[in-house]
Write an enzyme that holds these catalytic residues in place. Structure first.
Site, PDB file in Angstrom:
ATOM      1  N   HIS A  20      42.288 -38.254 100.867  1.00 34.22           N
ATOM      2  CA  HIS A  20      43.467 -39.405 100.130  1.00 34.22           C
ATOM      3  C   HIS A  20      44.000 -39.512 101.746  1.00 34.22           C
ATOM      4  O   HIS A  20      44.743 -39.566 102.013  1.00 34.22           O
ATOM      5  CB  HIS A  20      44.092 -38.534  99.371  1.00 34.22           C
ATOM      6  CG  HIS A  20      44.915 -39.925  98.731  1.00 34.22           C
ATOM      7  ND1 HIS A  20      46.488 -39.534  97.899  1.00 34.22           N
ATOM      8  CD2 HIS A  20      44.798 -41.673  98.296  1.00 34.22           C
ATOM      9  CE1 HIS A  20      46.533 -40.781  97.625  1.00 34.22           C
ATOM     10  NE2 HIS A  20      46.117 -41.212  97.578  1.00 34.22           N
ATOM     11  N   ASP A  28      34.028 -55.951 112.309  1.00 40.33           N
ATOM     12  CA  ASP A  28      32.170 -57.014 113.111  1.00 40.33           C
ATOM     13  C   ASP A  28      32.011 -56.565 114.578  1.00 40.33           C
ATOM     14  O   ASP A  28      33.012 -55.486 115.497  1.00 40.33           O
ATOM     15  CB  ASP A  28      32.762 -58.602 113.202  1.00 40.33           C
ATOM     16  CG  ASP A  28      33.630 -58.931 113.757  1.00 40.33           C
ATOM     17  OD1 ASP A  28      34.200 -58.209 114.689  1.00 40.33           O
ATOM     18  OD2 ASP A  28      34.594 -59.805 113.233  1.00 40.33           O
ATOM     19  N   HIS A  96      45.839 -60.802 113.039  1.00 40.29           N
ATOM     20  CA  HIS A  96      44.922 -60.420 113.655  1.00 40.29           C
ATOM     21  C   HIS A  96      45.472 -59.194 114.593  1.00 40.29           C
ATOM     22  O   HIS A  96      44.751 -58.289 114.601  1.00 40.29           O
ATOM     23  CB  HIS A  96      44.202 -60.892 113.958  1.00 40.29           C
ATOM     24  CG  HIS A  96      42.443 -60.231 114.916  1.00 40.29           C
ATOM     25  ND1 HIS A  96      41.997 -59.524 114.024  1.00 40.29           N
ATOM     26  CD2 HIS A  96      42.261 -60.117 116.115  1.00 40.29           C
ATOM     27  CE1 HIS A  96      40.794 -59.211 114.476  1.00 40.29           C
ATOM     28  NE2 HIS A  96      40.903 -59.613 116.062  1.00 40.29           N
ATOM     29  N   TYR A 118      36.528 -62.435 112.506  1.00 37.55           N
ATOM     30  CA  TYR A 118      37.326 -61.705 110.997  1.00 37.55           C
ATOM     31  C   TYR A 118      37.219 -61.072 110.502  1.00 37.55           C
ATOM     32  O   TYR A 118      37.193 -60.541 109.648  1.00 37.55           O
ATOM     33  CB  TYR A 118      38.878 -63.274 110.834  1.00 37.55           C
ATOM     34  CG  TYR A 118      39.485 -63.378 112.262  1.00 37.55           C
ATOM     35  CD1 TYR A 118      40.049 -62.808 112.991  1.00 37.55           C
ATOM     36  CD2 TYR A 118      38.998 -65.102 112.862  1.00 37.55           C
ATOM     37  CE1 TYR A 118      40.855 -63.454 113.569  1.00 37.55           C
ATOM     38  CE2 TYR A 118      40.049 -65.259 113.416  1.00 37.55           C
ATOM     39  CZ  TYR A 118      40.920 -64.191 114.118  1.00 37.55           C
ATOM     40  OH  TYR A 118      41.829 -65.083 115.380  1.00 37.55           O
ATOM     41  N   ASN A 120      36.609 -58.690 109.392  1.00 32.17           N
ATOM     42  CA  ASN A 120      36.920 -56.996 109.537  1.00 32.17           C
ATOM     43  C   ASN A 120      38.429 -55.946 108.260  1.00 32.17           C
ATOM     44  O   ASN A 120      38.569 -57.233 107.884  1.00 32.17           O
ATOM     45  CB  ASN A 120      37.234 -56.994 110.818  1.00 32.17           C
ATOM     46  CG  ASN A 120      36.697 -57.253 112.063  1.00 32.17           C
ATOM     47  OD1 ASN A 120      36.187 -56.546 112.210  1.00 32.17           O
ATOM     48  ND2 ASN A 120      38.111 -58.678 112.126  1.00 32.17           N
TER      49      ASN A 120
END
Length: 129
Positions: A20, A28, A96, A118, A120
């Site tokens: 948890h 990518d 990012h 992007y 990800n």
């Protein structure tokens, strides 16, 4: 021998060790991978396996309580943005550069062969009860 689900022994074992609150970065081929997290590199060649294929497989086996992606995905990669929005209605979007900083705290990085920008997401593991 497993007969279904994720068959890659390195990935299957790494998933079994998550708890948890642990972070899993699905990324990518271009995402910088920080030192520290365990890395399972699935990239075979450009586009194989795709971000979508890997994410779908992971979501079939993980409980996810939250997700964070780069805000730039909306403009640069509408397909990935749509996929993420469909799976994570409460998706947190950050710059990012911030996602790269957050990825350093991930316990596991799963690198795909995705070659679109992007693609990800940083997943936060939940519990099944």
């Amino acid at each position: 021998m497993k007969k279904h689900g994720i068959l890659n022994r390195g990935l299957s074992g790494a998933l079994a060790g998550l708890g948890h609150g642990d972070g899993v970065l699905v990324c990518d081929v271009g995402m910088p991978i920080p030192d520290g997290p365990h890395v399972v590199d699935l990239a075979f060649r450009a586009g194989v396996p795709s971000f979508a294929e890997v994410l779908e497989g992971l979501l079939a086996e993980l409980v996810v309580e939250g997700a964070t992606a780069a805000a730039e995905v909306r403009d640069a990669n509408p397909a990935a943005a749509g996929l993420l929005a469909g799976h994570f209605p409460g998706l947190a979007l950050v710059p990012h550069e911030r996602l790269k900083e957050l990825s350093a705290g991930a316990r596991l990085v799963v690198r795909t062969g995705e070659a679109r920008p992007y693609a990800n997401v940083l997943l936060r593991c939940g519990v099944f009860f």
